[in-house]
Write an enzyme that holds these catalytic residues in place. Sequence first.
Site, mmCIF file in Angstrom:
data_model
loop_
_atom_site.group_PDB
_atom_site.id
_atom_site.type_symbol
_atom_site.label_atom_id
_atom_site.label_comp_id
_atom_site.label_asym_id
_atom_site.label_seq_id
_atom_site.Cartn_x
_atom_site.Cartn_y
_atom_site.Cartn_z
ATOM 1 N N GLY A 11 63.152 28.970 110.562
ATOM 2 C CA GLY A 11 62.388 29.019 109.309
ATOM 3 C C GLY A 11 62.067 30.409 108.793
ATOM 4 C CG ASN A 13 66.504 32.251 104.880
ATOM 5 O OD1 ASN A 13 66.650 33.144 104.051
ATOM 6 N ND2 ASN A 13 67.322 32.091 105.911
ATOM 7 N NE ARG A 91 71.853 15.418 111.019
ATOM 8 C CZ ARG A 91 72.500 15.215 112.170
ATOM 9 N NH1 ARG A 91 72.550 16.160 113.083
ATOM 10 N NH2 ARG A 91 73.117 14.073 112.393
ATOM 11 C CG LEU A 92 77.393 17.916 106.641
ATOM 12 C CD1 LEU A 92 78.799 17.361 106.853
ATOM 13 C CD2 LEU A 92 77.434 19.208 105.823
ATOM 14 C CG ASN A 107 73.184 25.497 102.059
ATOM 15 O OD1 ASN A 107 72.242 25.451 102.848
ATOM 16 N ND2 ASN A 107 74.418 25.782 102.451
ATOM 17 C CG HIS A 109 77.276 29.484 104.234
ATOM 18 N ND1 HIS A 109 77.299 28.547 105.245
ATOM 19 C CD2 HIS A 109 78.362 30.263 104.417
ATOM 20 C CE1 HIS A 109 78.365 28.751 105.998
ATOM 21 N NE2 HIS A 109 79.029 29.785 105.519
HETATM 22 C C1 GRF Z 1 70.280 31.102 108.020
HETATM 23 O O1 GRF Z 1 71.190 32.026 108.525
HETATM 24 C C2 GRF Z 1 70.872 30.334 106.878
HETATM 25 O O2 GRF Z 1 71.770 31.081 106.123
HETATM 26 C C3 GRF Z 1 71.596 29.225 107.572
HETATM 27 O O3 GRF Z 1 70.768 28.869 108.646
HETATM 28 C C4 GRF Z 1 69.982 29.991 109.020
HETATM 29 C C5 GRF Z 1 68.551 29.556 108.979
HETATM 30 O O4 GRF Z 1 67.688 30.533 109.513
HETATM 31 N N1 GRF Z 1 71.881 28.125 106.672
HETATM 32 P P1 GRF Z 1 66.119 30.351 109.337
HETATM 33 O O5 GRF Z 1 65.762 28.977 109.892
HETATM 34 O O6 GRF Z 1 65.786 30.486 107.903
HETATM 35 O O7 GRF Z 1 65.529 31.448 110.179
#
Ligand code: GRF
Length: 212
Positions: A11, A13, A91-92, A107, A109
Amino acid sequence: MNVGVLVSGSGTNLQALIDRHQRGDLMPAQLVVIGANVPDCSALSRARQAALPTFVVDHRDYPERPVFDRALVESLRSHQVDLVVLAGFNRLLGRELLDAFPGRVVNIHPALLPAFPGVRAQRQAFEAGVKIAGCTIHFVDHGVDTGPIIAQAAVPVNDDDDEEALRLRILAEEHRLLPAVVRAIAERRVVLEGRRVRVLGAAPGTEPLRSL
Ligand code: GRF
């Protein structure tokens, strides 16, 4: 614009979004709920720490994906979510959720799509020996990391990097880019034109969606 964030992991992000939200710097986006499919993930603790509403839809309770999707939709709708942000959601998603939020699911990535879609993107990039890596924020469509690209940020890959060093360098850019994109969408500056996304100019004093 009411934002619901779906998470599964650490988490960081989400934390970047929360920090901006708490500074009043995500407006007109409002974080209204955080949903997780992993009941004990750290992301959920971050949400609770920030006193944000949360819900859990544990995929293990829903062997059939459409039913899992419908449970997510129900929870998101009950919080009047307009925009769904996948921030490390593992999950997709299927038609049920995407049709419920058309053009309203994004999303993040950790690679410069369309290179290195799917899992362990940073490792894929590292092992491919690329000299420039980065992250992408895109609208979600029915494919895996195939939706229209909204913004990207690039980082160098240094000769003495290991995979972890690269992962962290990309992650720092993710934390910068994701809140900026969420805010731009809420400001209705992100316009989908077929496969291409146009980001209209930022108001004076707000940061542009810098890609490099
Ligand atoms: C990030 O690298 C994001 O790009 C990917 O999963 C990771 C999640 O990291 N989809 P966090 O849970 O936000 O630390």
